[in-house]
Design an enzyme around this catalytic site. Structure first.
Site, PDB file in Angstrom:
ATOM      1  N   HIS A 279       0.758  -1.434   0.585  1.00 51.30           N
ATOM      2  CA  HIS A 279      -0.027  -0.323  -0.388  1.00 51.30           C
ATOM      3  C   HIS A 279       1.063   1.212   0.146  1.00 51.30           C
ATOM      4  O   HIS A 279       0.971   2.283  -0.658  1.00 51.30           O
ATOM      5  CB  HIS A 279      -1.038  -0.117   1.197  1.00 51.30           C
ATOM      6  CG  HIS A 279      -1.632   1.003   1.130  1.00 51.30           C
ATOM      7  ND1 HIS A 279      -3.363   1.279   0.909  1.00 51.30           N
ATOM      8  CD2 HIS A 279      -1.172   2.316   1.724  1.00 51.30           C
ATOM      9  CE1 HIS A 279      -3.607   2.202   1.155  1.00 51.30           C
ATOM     10  NE2 HIS A 279      -2.567   3.081   1.219  1.00 51.30           N
ATOM     11  N   GLU A 280       1.978   1.268   0.552  1.00 48.50           N
ATOM     12  CA  GLU A 280       2.591   2.495   1.133  1.00 48.50           C
ATOM     13  C   GLU A 280       3.594   2.307  -0.244  1.00 48.50           C
ATOM     14  O   GLU A 280       3.722   3.616  -1.026  1.00 48.50           O
ATOM     15  CB  GLU A 280       3.719   2.589   2.443  1.00 48.50           C
ATOM     16  CG  GLU A 280       2.507   2.731   3.256  1.00 48.50           C
ATOM     17  CD  GLU A 280       1.974   3.839   3.754  1.00 48.50           C
ATOM     18  OE1 GLU A 280       1.083   4.265   3.035  1.00 48.50           O
ATOM     19  OE2 GLU A 280       0.373   3.330   4.382  1.00 48.50           O
TER      20      GLU A 280
ATOM     21  N   HIS B 106       1.807   4.752  -3.217  1.00 51.68           N
ATOM     22  CA  HIS B 106       2.365   6.277  -2.716  1.00 51.68           C
ATOM     23  C   HIS B 106       3.695   6.438  -2.997  1.00 51.68           C
ATOM     24  O   HIS B 106       3.494   7.762  -3.932  1.00 51.68           O
ATOM     25  CB  HIS B 106       2.431   5.772  -0.828  1.00 51.68           C
ATOM     26  CG  HIS B 106       0.631   6.904  -0.810  1.00 51.68           C
ATOM     27  ND1 HIS B 106      -0.074   7.177  -0.878  1.00 51.68           N
ATOM     28  CD2 HIS B 106       0.115   5.959   0.271  1.00 51.68           C
ATOM     29  CE1 HIS B 106      -1.254   6.908   0.079  1.00 51.68           C
ATOM     30  NE2 HIS B 106      -0.988   6.172   0.384  1.00 51.68           N
TER      31      HIS B 106
ATOM     32  N   GLU C 145      -4.234   7.966  -2.982  1.00 49.04           N
ATOM     33  CA  GLU C 145      -5.103   7.047  -1.785  1.00 49.04           C
ATOM     34  C   GLU C 145      -5.161   6.456  -3.307  1.00 49.04           C
ATOM     35  O   GLU C 145      -5.184   4.710  -2.996  1.00 49.04           O
ATOM     36  CB  GLU C 145      -5.929   7.443  -1.126  1.00 49.04           C
ATOM     37  CG  GLU C 145      -5.898   8.351  -0.039  1.00 49.04           C
ATOM     38  CD  GLU C 145      -4.919   7.357   1.215  1.00 49.04           C
ATOM     39  OE1 GLU C 145      -4.679   6.489   0.674  1.00 49.04           O
ATOM     40  OE2 GLU C 145      -4.374   7.895   1.400  1.00 49.04           O
TER      41      GLU C 145
END
Length: 497
Positions: free
Chosen positions: A264-265, A268, A294
């Site tokens: 997930h990160e 980003h 996001e």
């Protein structure tokens, strides 16, 4: 043109100050000794005050006015840069410097107390500090709203996602919220007809988790020459321009949570590392709002890395890393684990269908608190009631409830809606990407993210803030944001139609 060039120099200086703030904030979340908290609070408040002074100085407004007069001579990128400069200036100049520093100090104290309160489930400990943060956020929302001609909550939304308004969010969330209970129920019913999930037996050593996390970060495309992975209480992506720091948190009983947090990160981080080099220290080179940001994390974690194709690549990797044995480690079982639908208390661990329910709760409550319709001391009860209504769960303690997120103590009011807007955007972007390049899904099956990464670089990352959010999405997918695309994705993945 001289006025515009002077603005570029000014905003480059502000960018450097903000980069220093980013590293100090990262350090506070990962490595700083607790005894340094007061000093760090003062350091951050001072730097934010300096950046605010540079941004809101009278000459900044004069330069903007002069540059606007000559904007017809600017090309697309400088013209968009000037537009973003003006927007940032309007936001900043609406808030007095003393309020900026007061906000920074209130947040620094609240974040520190939040760690202890969350660990002990002690909302009363956090209450006075959270009350101070909320009071400051109300003042900021009011000040910005008056300057921008917006209600306070819309002004806070605009801080995180330029142009985002409640009137745009409400129909999308209403449409999604009306279908969520049936989606959750039908998905759980369908799961009952599938083979039972076989649990993965631990423990799973943290060092092994870190090693495979970094391996997958590299596969996705993370540049370790310009970033690193660390540990924090709440996973995040931060750091500075050219030095992107991401974090996760580990449990030796469950490696999948940390691994998905890393992915997930990393989504980003890809966005940050892919921004246009020429404009990195200018507003036009920044990511296009938090809904788009996001979308990039959720596109990697949810759309790509929970796909059947990727799981066929992931299964032998995790089996080898953790020396797993038996059919529990086959792709079919791992995919069942990664797509299991089960209402739970913790937002960051929620599955793809129940996750939006967590956001709908927070969106409703933070609007009410900013408006003064919900008193801060009543937050735990209101939070627990909404979770019970949407997910059917009885919250056992505040660590599982309103204390689980750092956003409100951290001053991020107006941020939560961007998570579900990001999920909707991710579904729309991923669908467009796979239609544009048939090599994307086969690439995921072999751990090759380059086709997907190339499409994202061309259609999202390299655009910075050249386009508005709506323009960017239409250019990339051919249509504005539509909740139906996300709902169709959920039905296809979890209901089989």
């Amino acid at each position: 043109m001289q006025a515009y060039r002077s603005l570029e120099d000014r905003f480059a200086r502000i960018s450097s100050i903000e980069d220093a703030i980013g590293i100090l904030q990262w350090d506070a979340e990962t490595m700083m000794p607790e005894g340094a908290a007061d000093s760090r609070s003062d350091q951050l408040a001072t730097l934010k005050g300096i950046a605010h002074e540079v941004l809101t100085a009278p000459e900044t407004g004069d330069l903007l006015d002069r540059a606007d007069q000559d904007s017809d001579h600017l090309d697309d990128w400088p013209r968009a840069n000037l537009r973003e400069m003006r927007r940032i200036y309007l936001h900043a100049s609406a808030v007095p410097a003393d309020l900026v520093e007061a906000s920074s100090r209130a947040v620094s104290r609240a974040e520190l107390v939040w760690r202890e309160a969350r660990q002990n489930g002690d909302f009363a400990l956090l209450l006075p500090h959270l009350s101070q943060v909320l009071a400051v956020q109300r003042q900021i929302g009011q000040a910005k709203g008056e300057a921008l001609g917006l209600p306070p909550y819309d002004a806070l939304l605009d801080s995180y996602d330029p142009g985002l308004r409640q009137e745009a969010i409400d129909p999308l969330f209403t449409e999604l919220g009306a279908e969520l209970p049936d989606l959750i129920r039908e998905a759980q019913e369908r799961q009952k007809g599938l083979p039972a999930i076989q649990p993965l037996s631990g423990p799973f050593p943290v060092e092994d988790q870190r090693r495979i996390g970094e391996q997958l970060m590299a596969a996705v495309g993370f540049d370790f020459n310009q970033g690193r992975l660390d540990v924090s209480l709440h996973p995040f992506c931060g750091g500075s321009t050219g030095d992107v720091r991401i974090t996760t948190r580990y449990s030796e009983a469950n490696f999948m949570s940390a691994l998905m947090g890393v992915l997930h990160e990393t989504g980003h981080a890809l966005y940050e590392q892919g921004r246009p080099d020429k404009w990195r220290r200018q507003p036009v080179g920044a990511a296009r709002g938090m809904s788009m940001h996001e979308s990039q994390s959720l596109l990697i974690e949810m759309q790509a890395c929970r796909s059947w194709e990727f799981v066929t690549y992931l299964a032998p990797l995790v089996q080898k890393t953790f020396q797993g044995e038996g059919s529990a480690w086959n792709p079919e079982n791992l995919h069942r684990i990664l797509t299991k639908v089960e209402p739970g208390f913790i937002r960051v661990d929620a599955d793809e269908i129940t996750y939006p329910a967590h956001i709908l709760v927070r969106y409703k409550l933070e609007r009410a608190m900013i408006a003064g319709d919900l008193e801060i001391q009543d937050l735990p009860g209101a939070f627990n009631e909404e979770i019970r209504n949407l997910l059917g769960l009885t919250v056992l303690n505040d660590s599982l409830g309103c204390l689980q997120d750092i956003h409100w103590p951290g001053g991020a009011w107006g941020y939560f809606p961007t998570y579900t807007l990001g999920a909707m955007t991710a579904a729309q972007l991923f669908k467009a990407a796979c239609q544009a390049d048939p090599n994307i899904l086969p690439g995921l099956a072999s751990g090759d993210f380059s086709p997907l990464r190339t499409w994202l670089r061309a259609n999202v990352h390299s655009k910075g803030s050249l386009l508005t959010t709506d323009q960017l999405l239409v250019a990339a997918t051919g249509r504005p944001l539509q909740a139906e695309v996300f709902r169709t994705h959920l039905r296809e993945r979890y209901l089989g139609y």
